[in-house]
Design a protein around this motif. Structure first.
Motif, PDB file in Angstrom:
ATOM      1  N   PHE A 228     -12.290  58.532 -56.382  1.00  0.00           N
ATOM      2  CA  PHE A 228     -11.482  58.783 -57.574  1.00  0.00           C
ATOM      3  C   PHE A 228     -10.004  58.988 -57.236  1.00  0.00           C
ATOM      4  CE2 PHE A 228      -9.774  60.929 -61.253  1.00  0.00           C
ATOM      5  CZ  PHE A 228     -10.423  60.304 -62.305  1.00  0.00           C
ATOM      6  N   GLN A 229      -9.720  59.654 -56.117  1.00  0.00           N
ATOM      7  CA  GLN A 229      -8.341  59.897 -55.661  1.00  0.00           C
ATOM      8  C   GLN A 229      -7.544  60.724 -56.669  1.00  0.00           C
ATOM      9  OE1 GLN A 229      -7.204  55.772 -54.842  1.00  0.00           O
ATOM     10  NE2 GLN A 229      -7.642  56.090 -52.681  1.00  0.00           N
ATOM     11  N   TRP A 230      -8.008  61.928 -56.924  1.00  0.00           N
ATOM     12  CA  TRP A 230      -7.394  62.852 -57.873  1.00  0.00           C
ATOM     13  C   TRP A 230      -5.951  63.160 -57.506  1.00  0.00           C
ATOM     14  CZ3 TRP A 230      -7.453  63.954 -62.583  1.00  0.00           C
ATOM     15  CH2 TRP A 230      -7.258  65.226 -63.146  1.00  0.00           C
ATOM     16  N   GLU A 231      -5.645  63.178 -56.200  1.00  0.00           N
ATOM     17  CA  GLU A 231      -4.279  63.492 -55.763  1.00  0.00           C
ATOM     18  C   GLU A 231      -3.292  62.384 -56.120  1.00  0.00           C
ATOM     19  OE1 GLU A 231      -3.244  66.395 -54.358  1.00  0.00           O
ATOM     20  OE2 GLU A 231      -5.277  67.071 -54.824  1.00  0.00           O
ATOM     21  N   ASP A 232      -3.804  61.236 -56.559  1.00  0.00           N
ATOM     22  CA  ASP A 232      -2.927  60.132 -56.943  1.00  0.00           C
ATOM     23  C   ASP A 232      -2.292  60.360 -58.315  1.00  0.00           C
ATOM     24  OD1 ASP A 232      -1.766  57.567 -56.459  1.00  0.00           O
ATOM     25  OD2 ASP A 232      -3.255  56.636 -57.773  1.00  0.00           O
ATOM     26  N   PHE A 233      -2.813  61.316 -59.077  1.00  0.00           N
ATOM     27  CA  PHE A 233      -2.224  61.685 -60.361  1.00  0.00           C
ATOM     28  C   PHE A 233      -1.125  62.723 -60.119  1.00  0.00           C
ATOM     29  CE2 PHE A 233      -6.359  60.021 -61.251  1.00  0.00           C
ATOM     30  CZ  PHE A 233      -6.260  59.390 -62.482  1.00  0.00           C
ATOM     31  N   TRP A 234      -0.078  62.689 -60.936  1.00  0.00           N
ATOM     32  CA  TRP A 234       1.027  63.624 -60.749  1.00  0.00           C
ATOM     33  C   TRP A 234       0.568  65.067 -60.995  1.00  0.00           C
ATOM     34  CZ3 TRP A 234       2.332  58.604 -62.061  1.00  0.00           C
ATOM     35  CH2 TRP A 234       3.400  58.048 -61.348  1.00  0.00           C
ATOM     36  N   PRO A 235       1.177  66.024 -60.291  1.00  0.00           N
ATOM     37  CA  PRO A 235       0.762  67.431 -60.415  1.00  0.00           C
ATOM     38  C   PRO A 235       0.744  67.941 -61.850  1.00  0.00           C
ATOM     39  CG  PRO A 235       2.221  67.184 -58.536  1.00  0.00           C
ATOM     40  CD  PRO A 235       2.208  65.855 -59.245  1.00  0.00           C
TER      41      PRO A 235
ATOM     42  N   LEU B 295     -11.763  53.211 -65.828  1.00  0.00           N
ATOM     43  CA  LEU B 295     -10.646  53.051 -66.763  1.00  0.00           C
ATOM     44  C   LEU B 295      -9.324  53.525 -66.165  1.00  0.00           C
ATOM     45  CD1 LEU B 295      -9.822  52.345 -69.730  1.00  0.00           C
ATOM     46  CD2 LEU B 295     -10.209  54.752 -70.274  1.00  0.00           C
ATOM     47  N   THR B 296      -9.367  54.533 -65.314  1.00  0.00           N
ATOM     48  CA  THR B 296      -8.127  55.096 -64.774  1.00  0.00           C
ATOM     49  C   THR B 296      -7.745  54.532 -63.411  1.00  0.00           C
ATOM     50  OG1 THR B 296      -9.380  56.992 -63.909  1.00  0.00           O
ATOM     51  CG2 THR B 296      -8.334  57.263 -66.058  1.00  0.00           C
ATOM     52  N   ARG B 297      -8.448  53.502 -62.946  1.00  0.00           N
ATOM     53  CA  ARG B 297      -8.018  52.831 -61.722  1.00  0.00           C
ATOM     54  C   ARG B 297      -6.729  52.067 -61.996  1.00  0.00           C
ATOM     55  NH1 ARG B 297     -14.087  50.964 -60.140  1.00  0.00           N
ATOM     56  NH2 ARG B 297     -14.687  52.866 -59.022  1.00  0.00           N
ATOM     57  N   PRO B 298      -5.910  51.833 -60.979  1.00  0.00           N
ATOM     58  CA  PRO B 298      -4.585  51.240 -61.203  1.00  0.00           C
ATOM     59  C   PRO B 298      -4.578  49.969 -62.049  1.00  0.00           C
ATOM     60  CG  PRO B 298      -4.743  52.042 -58.964  1.00  0.00           C
ATOM     61  CD  PRO B 298      -6.108  52.205 -59.564  1.00  0.00           C
ATOM     62  N   GLU B 299      -5.539  49.074 -61.817  1.00  0.00           N
ATOM     63  CA  GLU B 299      -5.533  47.801 -62.537  1.00  0.00           C
ATOM     64  C   GLU B 299      -5.738  48.010 -64.041  1.00  0.00           C
ATOM     65  OE1 GLU B 299      -6.223  47.334 -58.365  1.00  0.00           O
ATOM     66  OE2 GLU B 299      -7.338  48.510 -59.865  1.00  0.00           O
ATOM     67  N   GLN B 300      -6.664  48.889 -64.391  1.00  0.00           N
ATOM     68  CA  GLN B 300      -6.889  49.175 -65.806  1.00  0.00           C
ATOM     69  C   GLN B 300      -5.776  50.055 -66.365  1.00  0.00           C
ATOM     70  OE1 GLN B 300      -9.516  47.312 -64.172  1.00  0.00           O
ATOM     71  NE2 GLN B 300     -10.217  49.373 -63.675  1.00  0.00           N
ATOM     72  N   ASP B 301      -5.271  50.973 -65.552  1.00  0.00           N
ATOM     73  CA  ASP B 301      -4.161  51.837 -65.985  1.00  0.00           C
ATOM     74  C   ASP B 301      -2.967  50.983 -66.392  1.00  0.00           C
ATOM     75  OD1 ASP B 301      -2.425  54.052 -66.343  1.00  0.00           O
ATOM     76  OD2 ASP B 301      -1.819  53.982 -64.233  1.00  0.00           O
ATOM     77  N   ALA B 302      -2.692  49.949 -65.608  1.00  0.00           N
ATOM     78  CA  ALA B 302      -1.547  49.080 -65.908  1.00  0.00           C
ATOM     79  C   ALA B 302      -1.695  48.427 -67.280  1.00  0.00           C
ATOM     80  CB  ALA B 302      -1.406  48.013 -64.827  1.00  0.00           C
TER      81      ALA B 302
ATOM     82  N   ASN C  80       4.026  52.704 -72.016  1.00  0.00           N
ATOM     83  CA  ASN C  80       3.899  54.079 -71.534  1.00  0.00           C
ATOM     84  C   ASN C  80       3.982  54.136 -70.021  1.00  0.00           C
ATOM     85  OD1 ASN C  80       3.412  55.191 -74.156  1.00  0.00           O
ATOM     86  ND2 ASN C  80       1.319  54.407 -74.055  1.00  0.00           N
ATOM     87  N   LEU C  81       4.234  55.317 -69.491  1.00  0.00           N
ATOM     88  CA  LEU C  81       4.297  55.501 -68.047  1.00  0.00           C
ATOM     89  C   LEU C  81       2.910  55.358 -67.436  1.00  0.00           C
ATOM     90  CD1 LEU C  81       6.640  58.630 -67.705  1.00  0.00           C
ATOM     91  CD2 LEU C  81       7.264  56.208 -67.641  1.00  0.00           C
ATOM     92  N   PRO C  82       2.840  54.935 -66.169  1.00  0.00           N
ATOM     93  CA  PRO C  82       1.543  54.905 -65.499  1.00  0.00           C
ATOM     94  C   PRO C  82       1.023  56.326 -65.311  1.00  0.00           C
ATOM     95  CG  PRO C  82       3.318  54.578 -63.909  1.00  0.00           C
ATOM     96  CD  PRO C  82       3.946  54.548 -65.269  1.00  0.00           C
ATOM     97  N   VAL C  83      -0.297  56.490 -65.350  1.00  0.00           N
ATOM     98  CA  VAL C  83      -0.851  57.825 -65.103  1.00  0.00           C
ATOM     99  C   VAL C  83      -1.168  58.025 -63.629  1.00  0.00           C
ATOM    100  CG1 VAL C  83      -1.780  58.063 -67.437  1.00  0.00           C
ATOM    101  CG2 VAL C  83      -3.255  57.169 -65.617  1.00  0.00           C
ATOM    102  N   ARG C  84      -1.139  56.955 -62.853  1.00  0.00           N
ATOM    103  CA  ARG C  84      -1.374  57.035 -61.406  1.00  0.00           C
ATOM    104  C   ARG C  84      -0.149  56.565 -60.631  1.00  0.00           C
ATOM    105  NH1 ARG C  84      -6.267  57.290 -58.699  1.00  0.00           N
ATOM    106  NH2 ARG C  84      -8.177  57.211 -59.943  1.00  0.00           N
ATOM    107  N   LYS C  85       0.095  57.197 -59.501  1.00  0.00           N
ATOM    108  CA  LYS C  85       1.190  56.761 -58.634  1.00  0.00           C
ATOM    109  C   LYS C  85       0.926  55.369 -58.078  1.00  0.00           C
ATOM    110  CE  LYS C  85       2.164  61.538 -57.239  1.00  0.00           C
ATOM    111  NZ  LYS C  85       2.170  62.508 -56.126  1.00  0.00           N
ATOM    112  N   ALA C  86      -0.343  55.079 -57.745  1.00  0.00           N
ATOM    113  CA  ALA C  86      -0.681  53.787 -57.146  1.00  0.00           C
ATOM    114  C   ALA C  86      -0.370  52.618 -58.074  1.00  0.00           C
ATOM    115  CB  ALA C  86      -2.158  53.766 -56.761  1.00  0.00           C
TER     116      ALA C  86
END
Length: 421
Positions: A117-124, A323-330, A338-344
């Motif tokens: 999931f990589q939770w740390e990839d989301f902003w604090p 749904l929250t993986r980078p490809e779907q987030d984009a 809107n802004l991306p929800v993930r840094k990746a």
């Protein structure tokens, strides 16, 4: 006969492990309340269909739930009482404290802590809103923050240099004063008394080391000399400099900015598409600061899962992981402005196109690093916010001194917090 009876008994016990209405096997159908219309709803439907093709044992059924997301919490609470909750719903981040107390809200802690999931990839700031007392109540669906959007043409006409990332609130006031002329206001402030008023004030408190409530959440902490000074600044701009357009319904300042009647607004990335449509020559800069601190505030919203049985809840959590993986987030965020929800997500070609199509959107993305705190995780926060919103409006629109307005708001907030214990 005894063996058959035993098998029937075991089958009955296994069926009893499922929640009422939950099938022990077979395809799973998940209801997804998103609150979106038009283009947003179309993207939702496309994502649901794509997931269904890749996961034929799961059918995602998108539904609006309510076209006014402000009413989503009330709508969900009503259906929860009737036992027919959606499996996933779009919820404002400020509702997380209420939802965390509801036993029907599925705990997503294990989901976000899973290695993939990589939770740390989301902003604090997103993670801070999602987590309540160590429990992850939702996963980010949208994130924004506040910065200053300014009209380059008006700055040029006033002979002003564009603001840089080191500017102060005194610089902001001076620029607003110089921009104010010939029917143009230097800036604007929504004085509705709602959270729209309040969240523009909290960064000025945080930038000076202040807090909204005490660490134990039992008392207010916002009534400080620094906070009074911040409100005094806005009051002086409004009443002495006459450089602030006071928007009493919160819906006029953006159209006025778009028509060249306001030089600067404190707003979020959600404003840029309309500004582009009106062909405004604009720039974006981080909030002015105190002593080099340019802290901002984020307003994350979440996808929340409701426990309609272990199989459905687990399937819903798996869907949100996808749904929250980078490809779907984009596709969900960038595709809708809107802004991306993930840094990746910022490493994808889609993000490079996004910031090319919407100039200075990357300033808002970078500004997520300046959003380091979340509003208090307290069910009483909305009522506390109302007290502070009224104080800000009274100081800026009326004749109430900032110190008096904030002192009363703090006393009222303490009553609210005491009642909530």
């Amino acid at each position: 006969m005894k063996a058959a009876a035993a098998l029937l008994l075991v089958a009955g016990l296994l069926a009893g492990c499922s929640s009422p209405g939950e099938q022990a096997d077979g395809p799973i159908e998940l209801t997804w309340w998103h609150g979106q219309v038009e283009t947003q709803a179309k993207v939702i439907e496309e994502l649901a269909a794509e997931y269904g093709k890749a996961h034929p044992d799961v059918k995602i059924v998108p539904a609006v739930g309510t076209t006014n997301v402000d009413e989503m919490l009330q709508k969900v609470q009503a259906v929860l009482a009737g036992g027919k909750a959606p499996d996933i719903a779009y919820m404002y981040g400020t509702w997380m404290p209420h939802l965390a107390k509801n036993p029907k809200v599925y705990d997503l802690t294990a989901t976000v802590q899973a290695p993939g999931f990589q939770w740390e990839d989301f902003w604090p700031s997103e993670r801070a809103v999602s987590e309540v007392n160590g429990k992850v109540v939702g996963v980010p669906a949208l994130v924004d923050n506040l910065a200053v959007i300014y009209n380059k043409r008006l700055f040029d006409a006033a002979g002003l240099a564009y603001p840089d990332k080191n500017w102060t609130w005194d610089d902001f006031r001076a620029a607003a004063r110089k921009l104010t002329r010939d029917g143009v206001y230097g800036t604007a402030y929504p004085v509705t008394g709602t959270e729209d008023t309040v969240w523009r004030f909290w960064p000025m408190l945080w930038q000076q080391g202040g807090a909204i409530v005490t660490p134990d959440g039992k008392k207010s902490a916002f009534n400080t000399p620094q906070a009074v000074g911040a409100l005094d600044l806005w009051s002086a701009m409004a009443r002495q400099d006459k450089s602030v357009y006071l928007d009493q319904n919160g819906e006029k300042f953006l159209p006025l900015f778009q028509s060249g009647k306001i030089g600067m607004i404190v707003s979020g990335p959600f404003a840029l598409l309309d500004i582009i449509d009106h062909k405004v020559s604009y720039g974006v800069q981080v909030l002015p600061g105190y002593n080099g601190n340019h802290e901002s505030i984020a307003g994350p919203d979440n996808w929340v899962v409701f426990d309609n049985g272990s199989r459905r809840a687990k399937a819903a959590a798996d869907f949100l992981t996808w749904l929250t993986r980078p490809e779907q987030d984009a596709r969900w965020t960038l595709g809708l402005g809107n802004l991306p929800v993930r840094k990746a997500t910022t490493a994808l070609p889609a993000y490079q196109k996004f910031i090319k199509d919407i100039p200075d959107m990357d300033v808002f993305t970078a500004n997520l690093d300046n959003a380091r705190q979340a509003r208090p995780h307290l069910p009483a926060y909305p009522e506390l916010s109302e007290k502070v919103g009224n104080a800000i409006a009274q100081a800026m629109v009326g004749d109430t001194p900032a110190a008096q307005a904030l002192a009363k708001a703090a006393a009222d907030a303490d009553t609210v917090l005491g009642r909530a214990r």
